[in-house]
Design an enzyme around this catalytic site. Structure first.
Site, PDB file in Angstrom:
ATOM      1  N   HIS A 101     -10.767  -7.351   2.235  1.00 24.29           N
ATOM      2  CA  HIS A 101     -11.595  -7.648   3.400  1.00 24.29           C
ATOM      3  C   HIS A 101     -12.683  -8.680   3.107  1.00 24.29           C
ATOM      4  O   HIS A 101     -13.274  -9.239   4.026  1.00 24.29           O
ATOM      5  CB  HIS A 101     -12.208  -6.362   3.988  1.00 24.29           C
ATOM      6  CG  HIS A 101     -13.332  -5.779   3.203  1.00 24.29           C
ATOM      7  ND1 HIS A 101     -13.173  -4.721   2.325  1.00 24.29           N
ATOM      8  CD2 HIS A 101     -14.655  -6.075   3.171  1.00 24.29           C
ATOM      9  CE1 HIS A 101     -14.333  -4.401   1.799  1.00 24.29           C
ATOM     10  NE2 HIS A 101     -15.253  -5.213   2.289  1.00 24.29           N
ATOM     11  N   ASP A 111      -6.626  -2.732   0.196  1.00 29.01           N
ATOM     12  CA  ASP A 111      -7.852  -3.538   0.236  1.00 29.01           C
ATOM     13  C   ASP A 111      -8.160  -4.196  -1.108  1.00 29.01           C
ATOM     14  O   ASP A 111      -9.312  -4.282  -1.523  1.00 29.01           O
ATOM     15  CB  ASP A 111      -9.044  -2.697   0.689  1.00 29.01           C
ATOM     16  CG  ASP A 111     -10.178  -3.564   1.245  1.00 29.01           C
ATOM     17  OD1 ASP A 111      -9.934  -4.757   1.507  1.00 29.01           O
ATOM     18  OD2 ASP A 111     -11.302  -3.049   1.419  1.00 29.01           O
ATOM     19  N   SER A 140     -19.062  -5.025  -1.866  1.00 27.91           N
ATOM     20  CA  SER A 140     -17.600  -4.926  -1.783  1.00 27.91           C
ATOM     21  C   SER A 140     -16.931  -5.839  -2.808  1.00 27.91           C
ATOM     22  O   SER A 140     -17.245  -7.029  -2.887  1.00 27.91           O
ATOM     23  CB  SER A 140     -17.120  -5.304  -0.381  1.00 27.91           C
ATOM     24  OG  SER A 140     -17.522  -4.356   0.564  1.00 27.91           O
ATOM     25  N   ALA A 177     -16.293   0.589  -0.014  1.00 28.61           N
ATOM     26  CA  ALA A 177     -16.790   1.012   1.296  1.00 28.61           C
ATOM     27  C   ALA A 177     -17.908   2.027   1.142  1.00 28.61           C
ATOM     28  O   ALA A 177     -18.104   2.618   0.068  1.00 28.61           O
ATOM     29  CB  ALA A 177     -15.655   1.621   2.126  1.00 28.61           C
ATOM     30  N   ILE A 194      10.193  11.587   2.330  1.00 21.86           N
ATOM     31  CA  ILE A 194       9.695  12.956   2.420  1.00 21.86           C
ATOM     32  C   ILE A 194       8.386  12.985   3.181  1.00 21.86           C
ATOM     33  O   ILE A 194       7.661  11.993   3.242  1.00 21.86           O
ATOM     34  CB  ILE A 194       9.484  13.603   1.027  1.00 21.86           C
ATOM     35  CG1 ILE A 194       8.530  12.748   0.170  1.00 21.86           C
ATOM     36  CG2 ILE A 194      10.799  13.824   0.327  1.00 21.86           C
ATOM     37  CD1 ILE A 194       8.210  13.365  -1.180  1.00 21.86           C
TER      38      ILE A 194
END
Length: 372
Positions: free
Chosen positions: A107, A137, A211, A228, A268
């Site tokens: 991001h 991310d 970040s 985050a 699954i």
């Protein structure tokens, strides 16, 4: 100062000295000018490998007026789209000094046309985007510069709640900043931040701009990429999240080798182990993922998995919960075989399952949950 307070401070300093690997006597200076406990030696080794990232890019702007044909014709917008320039900042971590590879968040760079990296010594170099994966991310950049310093990678699977950690990044664009805290929790998921979540939670202060920065232990080993925060007021409240370095490393290796990341599945669906389910299955296990549905004809079906199997490890790495099972399968390369260790009626067995590609619209298991 009371005697009890003196005892507390003495014990605290002694404990901190042991944790940081310093000689015990360093916590008890013989004079007011003696040495004090510090993590400065660790930071001197690590901070040159943490960089500031500045990006410029373009984003498309949605506006109701663009739906009006007269408006589009008047402003010469035949396709009804408007773009605006953007600027943003974040952080990154040099993980290979020889090749100049830098880990950061997707991001931070997803809309970037231009990516500039500023090193600890204030040199600024233009970066090349090697690849990025929105689902985790994670993005990989490459820079060309002399005398780069890499942050050594640790093993995030060995992290424990209570471990002391340091967060290094570029909060609010201020420049390189260091904060400290502990590992508050492991395996955090269900936050809706990323497609595949297995976060390390920490109370080390993480703010906008951190970040892509480094979460390191007190030996200077990289254990996570800060990603985050939960910020009701817009700033740090002591709940930050980092992508475990083992996950980030796996994504980086795929991006470097293939240029893209293709997340896998075996067909699954399941849920976390609970005490109630354990009683029903007649097992004392409290960790792992319980298989609740199997896609007919899938690789899991062909390998012999059954509803009610408890997946306790993937490729011999213990699975704490269902999301850890999903993440390890998703990070495996398509057509690769993975080993699922399952507990079936108290007996352990290894099943070898071939990972398949995740379809654009994955089929739904009974109850609405997608197959993994």
């Amino acid at each position: 100062m009371t005697r009890s307070l003196c005892r507390f401070l003495t014990g605290f300093l002694f404990g901190l000295a042991l944790i940081s690997g310093m000689p015990a006597q360093a916590a008890f200076p013989s004079s007011p000018d003696g040495p004090a406990p510090t993590v400065a030696p660790v930071l001197r080794q690590v901070t040159p490998g943490v960089v500031n990232i500045a990006v410029q890019g373009r984003v498309r702007v949605n506006n109701p007026l663009l739906a009006d044909p007269f408006f589009r014709q008047f402003f010469n917008l035949p396709n009804g789209q408007v773009e605006r320039r953007t600027q943003a900042s974040g952080s990154g971590v040099i993980v290979d000094a020889d090749k100049g590879y830098v880990l950061t968040n997707n991001h931070v760079v997803e809309n970037a046309d231009v990516i500039d990296v500023t090193l600890r010594d204030r040199r600024t170099v233009r970066a090349k985007l090697i690849g990025r994966d929105p689902q985790t991310d994670i993005a990989v950049l490459q820079i060309q510069a002399d005398n780069l310093v890499a942050v050594p990678m640790g093993d995030s699977d060995k992290s424990e709640v209570g471990d002391f950690v340091l967060a290094i990044g570029n909060p609010f664009g201020l420049g390189q900043t260091v904060t400290s805290g502990i590992v508050s929790a492991l395996g955090r998921s269900g936050l809706g931040i990323e497609g595949f979540e297995d976060f390390i939670q920490t109370d080390a202060a993480i703010n906008p701009g951190n970040s892509g920065g480094a979460l390191v232990d007190l030996k200077g080993r990289l254990i996570g990429i800060n990603t985050a925060i939960l910020a009701p007021a817009g700033g740090n409240v002591g709940v930050g999240f980092a992508v475990p370095i083992n996950m980030a490393k796996s994504i980086m290796e795929q991006l470097l080798r293939y240029g893209t990341v293709e997340h896998g599945r075996v067909g699954i669906s399941g849920q976390d182990m609970t005490a109630e389910i354990a009683r029903g299955l007649g097992t004392s296990r409290t960790e792992g993922g319980v298989v609740t549905a199997i896609e007919p004809g899938s690789s899991a079906d062909r390998a012999g998995l059954k509803v009610g199997d408890v997946v306790v490890a993937v490729d011999h790495q213990p699975s704490r919960n269902w999301i850890s099972v999903v993440n390890r399968i998703a990070l495996a390369r398509v057509d690769q075989d993975v080993t699922l260790t399952v507990d079936r009626h108290g007996a352990l067995s290894d099943l070898h399952v071939t990972v398949a590609a995740t379809p654009a619209k994955p089929r739904q298991a009974r109850g609405g949950q997608g197959y993994q």
